[in-house]
Every structure is written in C-alpha cells, then in structure tokens.
Design a protein around this motif. Structure first.
Motif, PDB file in Angstrom:
ATOM      1  N   GLY A   1       0.817  -1.211   0.000  1.00  0.00           N
ATOM      2  CA  GLY A   1       0.000   0.000   0.000  1.00  0.00           C
ATOM      3  C   GLY A   1       0.840   1.246   0.000  1.00  0.00           C
ATOM      4  N   LEU A   2       1.707   1.381   0.982  1.00  0.00           N
ATOM      5  CA  LEU A   2       2.492   2.608   1.146  1.00  0.00           C
ATOM      6  C   LEU A   2       3.385   2.895  -0.053  1.00  0.00           C
ATOM      7  N   VAL A   3       4.022   1.866  -0.588  1.00  0.00           N
ATOM      8  CA  VAL A   3       4.957   2.070  -1.688  1.00  0.00           C
ATOM      9  C   VAL A   3       4.223   2.597  -2.911  1.00  0.00           C
ATOM     10  N   VAL A   4       2.991   2.149  -3.092  1.00  0.00           N
ATOM     11  CA  VAL A   4       2.220   2.541  -4.264  1.00  0.00           C
ATOM     12  C   VAL A   4       1.809   4.000  -4.178  1.00  0.00           C
ATOM     13  N   THR A   5       1.371   4.411  -3.000  1.00  0.00           N
ATOM     14  CA  THR A   5       0.856   5.769  -2.855  1.00  0.00           C
ATOM     15  C   THR A   5       1.955   6.808  -2.681  1.00  0.00           C
ATOM     16  N   ARG A   6       3.061   6.389  -2.079  1.00  0.00           N
ATOM     17  CA  ARG A   6       4.149   7.330  -1.805  1.00  0.00           C
ATOM     18  C   ARG A   6       4.868   7.709  -3.098  1.00  0.00           C
ATOM     19  N   ASP A   7       5.093   8.974  -3.312  1.00  0.00           N
ATOM     20  CA  ASP A   7       5.771   9.465  -4.512  1.00  0.00           C
ATOM     21  C   ASP A   7       7.238   9.067  -4.483  1.00  0.00           C
ATOM     22  N   PRO A   8       7.747   8.485  -5.590  1.00  0.00           N
ATOM     23  CA  PRO A   8       9.159   8.060  -5.582  1.00  0.00           C
ATOM     24  C   PRO A   8      10.156   9.216  -5.602  1.00  0.00           C
TER      25      PRO A   8
ATOM     26  N   ASN B   1       3.483  -1.323  -9.592  1.00  0.00           N
ATOM     27  CA  ASN B   1       3.190  -0.405 -10.688  1.00  0.00           C
ATOM     28  C   ASN B   1       3.629   1.021 -10.352  1.00  0.00           C
ATOM     29  N   ASN B   2       4.818   1.149  -9.820  1.00  0.00           N
ATOM     30  CA  ASN B   2       5.357   2.463  -9.473  1.00  0.00           C
ATOM     31  C   ASN B   2       6.881   2.380  -9.486  1.00  0.00           C
ATOM     32  N   CYS B   3       7.496   3.533  -9.535  1.00  0.00           N
ATOM     33  CA  CYS B   3       8.945   3.554  -9.503  1.00  0.00           C
ATOM     34  C   CYS B   3       9.446   3.476  -8.073  1.00  0.00           C
ATOM     35  N   VAL B   4      10.591   2.832  -7.891  1.00  0.00           N
ATOM     36  CA  VAL B   4      11.246   2.828  -6.595  1.00  0.00           C
ATOM     37  C   VAL B   4      12.397   3.826  -6.693  1.00  0.00           C
ATOM     38  N   GLY B   5      12.311   4.878  -5.933  1.00  0.00           N
ATOM     39  CA  GLY B   5      13.319   5.932  -5.988  1.00  0.00           C
ATOM     40  C   GLY B   5      13.667   6.476  -4.621  1.00  0.00           C
TER      41      GLY B   5
END
Ligand code: ZN
Ligand code: ZN
Length: 157
Positions: A1-8, A71-75
C-alpha cells in the motif's frame, strides 16, 4: 500500500543544475559523465542520479527501478518503504516455509494412499511455490543490501 501511494521523488520543475553546468551549452551537458543531464521528454534539467522512467513518463530522483508489482517507480523517497516491504515479505515466506516443512514432517503417512487430492500433494505444490518465493525475495533482499553498502542504485551498477 504505502509504496504505491508514496511518490518516488519528483524532480522539481524549476530544477537548474549547478552554476558550472549552467554555463555549459545544452548539447554538451547532455552526456557529461555518461549520464543524460537534460531530459528532452520532460524538458527540464535532471539532478545527478535522476532518471527518466518511460512507464511513469517522468523523471525520478535517485531512481532505482520501475517495479511492475507495485506499478510504481522505486526511488529516493520510497526506497526505504520498498526495502521494509521486501524484508517483511522475505520474513513471511521464510516463516511459511518453516510451517510447511513442519507440517510435512508431521503429516500422517496414511495421506499418501488417499489419491491425487491428498493434503500432502497440495502441500508439496505449495511448498515449491513458497520455496521459489523465498528464494526470489532473498536474492532481492541480498541484492539491495549490497547496493546500499556500495551506495548504488540498480540502474548504476
Ligand atoms: Zn524525464
Ligand atoms: Zn516508473
């Protein structure tokens, strides 16, 4: 959840590189240090270690990789959350693997005679799946621990 919503980690639109870089003509900045310093897709300068993600269609600060699972970037901004997520997932699969092995060792031998749908057979299928998951997550975890120790991102290796 958190990784998806948090902006990379979005690059501020007003970002302009150091004075040194700004004096260099645009076409010369482009391949300084083998790294594109100006993003033509976003039409702005990229800070060091920022990369453009084709899937997210924007530049990510200290981009590590685009994760298909979330479905998000890891940054820069969500890397720690990502790592904690991997750590929890690895721990969970180790735990279920231990439970499976424990269950397999304690299962009654009678099960083997009860046919295809015996609990033992499904336990083996589950066991293989959990084994693969545990192995994949362990490799991922070890890989990122290695990257942290060497202060690198997946892109920069
Ligand atoms: Zn970009
Ligand atoms: Zn991305």
């Amino acid at each position: 959840g958190l990784v998806v919503t948090r902006d990379p980690g979005r690059v501020p639109p007003a970002f302009v590189p150091d004075v040194e870089d700004a004096e260099t003509p645009l076409h010369e900045i482009k391949r300084k240090g083998g790294d594109l310093r100006y993003c033509q897709k976003c039409s702005h300068y990229k800070p060091p270690r920022a990369h453009h993600c084709r899937v997210c269609k924007r530049c990510i600060l200290k981009m590590d990789h685009h994760c298909i699972w979330i479905n998000n970037c890891v940054g820069h901004e969500n890397y720690k959350i990502f790592l904690v997520f991997v750590l929890y997932a690895a721990t969970a699969s180790f735990y279920s693997l231990a439970l499976m092995i424990g269950g397999a060792l304690h299962s009654v031998p009678k099960d083997e005679q009860s046919g295809i749908d015996s609990p033992r057979k499904s336990l083996v299928i589950c066991g293989v799946f959990v084994c693969v998951m545990t192995l994949a997550l362990s490799i991922l975890l070890v890989w990122h621990v290695y990257l942290i120790l060497h202060n690198k991102t997946t892109i920069e290796v």
